[in-house]
Scaffold this motif. Structure first.
Motif, PDB file in Angstrom:
ATOM      1  N   GLY A  62       0.779  -1.217   0.224  1.00  0.00           N
ATOM      2  CA  GLY A  62       0.183   0.011  -0.043  1.00  0.00           C
ATOM      3  C   GLY A  62       0.799   0.877  -0.181  1.00  0.00           C
ATOM      4  N   ASN A  63       1.898   1.028   0.424  1.00  0.00           N
ATOM      5  CA  ASN A  63       2.943   2.514   1.306  1.00  0.00           C
ATOM      6  C   ASN A  63       3.449   2.117  -0.148  1.00  0.00           C
ATOM      7  N   ALA A  64       4.222   1.053  -1.210  1.00  0.00           N
ATOM      8  CA  ALA A  64       5.000   1.749  -1.835  1.00  0.00           C
ATOM      9  C   ALA A  64       4.028   1.944  -3.296  1.00  0.00           C
ATOM     10  N   GLY A  65       2.359   1.408  -3.199  1.00  0.00           N
ATOM     11  CA  GLY A  65       1.564   2.137  -4.705  1.00  0.00           C
ATOM     12  C   GLY A  65       2.100   3.710  -4.369  1.00  0.00           C
ATOM     13  N   TYR A  66       1.892   4.104  -3.248  1.00  0.00           N
ATOM     14  CA  TYR A  66       1.204   5.433  -2.893  1.00  0.00           C
ATOM     15  C   TYR A  66       3.054   6.306  -3.293  1.00  0.00           C
ATOM     16  N   TRP A  67       3.957   5.840  -3.037  1.00  0.00           N
ATOM     17  CA  TRP A  67       4.923   5.875  -3.554  1.00  0.00           C
ATOM     18  C   TRP A  67       5.601   6.123  -5.186  1.00  0.00           C
ATOM     19  N   TYR A  68       4.902   5.119  -5.513  1.00  0.00           N
ATOM     20  CA  TYR A  68       5.408   4.690  -7.109  1.00  0.00           C
ATOM     21  C   TYR A  68       4.400   5.639  -7.760  1.00  0.00           C
ATOM     22  N   ARG A  69       2.897   6.028  -7.218  1.00  0.00           N
ATOM     23  CA  ARG A  69       2.470   7.035  -8.068  1.00  0.00           C
ATOM     24  C   ARG A  69       3.467   8.538  -7.590  1.00  0.00           C
ATOM     25  N   GLU A  70       4.129   8.622  -6.324  1.00  0.00           N
ATOM     26  CA  GLU A  70       5.222  10.747  -7.042  1.00  0.00           C
ATOM     27  C   GLU A  70       5.756  10.266  -7.051  1.00  0.00           C
ATOM     28  N   ALA A  71       6.388   8.814  -7.978  1.00  0.00           N
ATOM     29  CA  ALA A  71       7.094   8.761  -9.108  1.00  0.00           C
ATOM     30  C   ALA A  71       6.822   9.323 -10.587  1.00  0.00           C
ATOM     31  N   GLY A  72       4.889   8.713 -10.268  1.00  0.00           N
ATOM     32  CA  GLY A  72       4.871   8.828 -11.862  1.00  0.00           C
ATOM     33  C   GLY A  72       5.296   7.341 -12.870  1.00  0.00           C
ATOM     34  N   GLN A  73       5.509   6.606 -11.694  1.00  0.00           N
ATOM     35  CA  GLN A  73       5.986   5.322 -12.381  1.00  0.00           C
ATOM     36  C   GLN A  73       4.610   4.308 -12.065  1.00  0.00           C
ATOM     37  N   PRO A  74       4.697   3.119 -13.015  1.00  0.00           N
ATOM     38  CA  PRO A  74       3.476   1.875 -12.844  1.00  0.00           C
ATOM     39  C   PRO A  74       4.249   1.257 -11.409  1.00  0.00           C
ATOM     40  N   VAL A  75       3.253   0.472 -10.845  1.00  0.00           N
ATOM     41  CA  VAL A  75       3.601  -0.203  -9.812  1.00  0.00           C
ATOM     42  C   VAL A  75       4.465  -1.859 -10.450  1.00  0.00           C
ATOM     43  N   ALA A  76       5.443  -1.967 -10.076  1.00  0.00           N
ATOM     44  CA  ALA A  76       6.319  -3.165 -10.617  1.00  0.00           C
ATOM     45  C   ALA A  76       5.540  -4.683 -10.097  1.00  0.00           C
ATOM     46  N   GLU A  77       5.719  -5.127 -11.108  1.00  0.00           N
ATOM     47  CA  GLU A  77       4.976  -5.895 -11.545  1.00  0.00           C
ATOM     48  C   GLU A  77       6.081  -7.659 -11.002  1.00  0.00           C
ATOM     49  N   ASP A  78       7.613  -6.932 -11.691  1.00  0.00           N
ATOM     50  CA  ASP A  78       8.628  -8.178 -11.801  1.00  0.00           C
ATOM     51  C   ASP A  78       9.443  -8.460 -10.674  1.00  0.00           C
ATOM     52  N   SER A  79      10.411  -9.896 -10.754  1.00  0.00           N
ATOM     53  CA  SER A  79      11.489  -9.271  -9.182  1.00  0.00           C
ATOM     54  C   SER A  79      11.824  -8.046  -8.762  1.00  0.00           C
ATOM     55  N   LEU A  80      11.851  -8.688  -7.492  1.00  0.00           N
ATOM     56  CA  LEU A  80      12.786  -7.095  -6.739  1.00  0.00           C
ATOM     57  C   LEU A  80      13.714  -7.415  -7.213  1.00  0.00           C
ATOM     58  N   GLU A  81      15.013  -7.944  -7.615  1.00  0.00           N
ATOM     59  CA  GLU A  81      15.991  -7.621  -8.668  1.00  0.00           C
ATOM     60  C   GLU A  81      16.092  -6.768  -9.722  1.00  0.00           C
ATOM     61  N   ALA A  82      14.803  -7.208 -10.508  1.00  0.00           N
ATOM     62  CA  ALA A  82      14.929  -7.396 -11.518  1.00  0.00           C
ATOM     63  C   ALA A  82      14.592  -5.874 -11.754  1.00  0.00           C
ATOM     64  N   GLU A  83      13.640  -5.129 -10.612  1.00  0.00           N
ATOM     65  CA  GLU A  83      13.228  -3.404  -9.992  1.00  0.00           C
ATOM     66  C   GLU A  83      14.519  -2.576 -10.156  1.00  0.00           C
ATOM     67  N   TRP A  84      15.410  -3.959  -8.941  1.00  0.00           N
ATOM     68  CA  TRP A  84      16.760  -3.317  -8.792  1.00  0.00           C
ATOM     69  C   TRP A  84      17.748  -2.175  -9.782  1.00  0.00           C
ATOM     70  N   GLU A  85      17.712  -3.264 -10.646  1.00  0.00           N
ATOM     71  CA  GLU A  85      18.411  -3.234 -11.597  1.00  0.00           C
ATOM     72  C   GLU A  85      18.209  -2.483 -12.631  1.00  0.00           C
ATOM     73  N   ARG A  86      16.679  -2.272 -13.105  1.00  0.00           N
ATOM     74  CA  ARG A  86      16.229  -1.150 -13.950  1.00  0.00           C
ATOM     75  C   ARG A  86      16.300   0.073 -13.520  1.00  0.00           C
ATOM     76  N   ILE A  87      16.174   0.514 -12.133  1.00  0.00           N
ATOM     77  CA  ILE A  87      16.111   1.666 -11.579  1.00  0.00           C
ATOM     78  C   ILE A  87      17.262   2.078 -11.229  1.00  0.00           C
ATOM     79  N   VAL A  88      18.393   1.194 -11.091  1.00  0.00           N
ATOM     80  CA  VAL A  88      19.848   1.331 -11.383  1.00  0.00           C
ATOM     81  C   VAL A  88      20.052   2.086 -13.045  1.00  0.00           C
ATOM     82  N   ALA A  89      20.365   1.388 -13.477  1.00  0.00           N
ATOM     83  CA  ALA A  89      20.336   2.198 -14.988  1.00  0.00           C
ATOM     84  C   ALA A  89      18.896   3.134 -15.529  1.00  0.00           C
ATOM     85  N   ALA A  90      17.562   3.435 -14.761  1.00  0.00           N
ATOM     86  CA  ALA A  90      16.817   4.359 -15.069  1.00  0.00           C
ATOM     87  C   ALA A  90      17.898   5.614 -14.252  1.00  0.00           C
TER      88      ALA A  90
END
Length: 96
Positions: A62-90
């Motif tokens: 629930g809290n994550a959803g709030y922060w995704y909205r604040e970031a203008g990003q879709p809620v992640a549905e992939d693995s935590l590892e994949a999301e970490w790598e995606r954010i680092v790359a971005a």
């Protein structure tokens, strides 16, 4: 990305990293509290995205959803590892 990951063996993050990347560095080391302290008072959308990721790691979707909205990003549905790598790359892959 390779340089950023290689620096995870260091005792502390590089001082030239942005606050969101520094938080991701600490998160990769399993230091959730340290990572959260860094982004909780930052006001950028990048910090909000990392904040969302951290609450997803914590299991507080629930809290994550709030922060995704604040970031203008879709809620992640992939693995935590994949999301970490995606954010680092971005956010520049650890390049200062």
């Amino acid at each position: 990305m390779a340089d950023f990951k290689a620096n995870l063996s260091d005792a502390a993050p590089a001082p030239t990293l942005s606050p969101p990347l520094t938080a991701l560095w600490w998160a990769a080391k399993g230091k959730w509290d340290e990572a959260h302290k860094i982004v909780q008072d930052e006001t950028t959308t990048d910090a909000a995205w990392v904040h969302a990721y951290l609450h997803r790691v914590e299991g507080d979707l629930g809290n994550a959803g709030y922060w995704y909205r604040e970031a203008g990003q879709p809620v992640a549905e992939d693995s935590l590892e994949a999301e970490w790598e995606r954010i680092v790359a971005a956010l520049g892959g650890g390049q200062a």
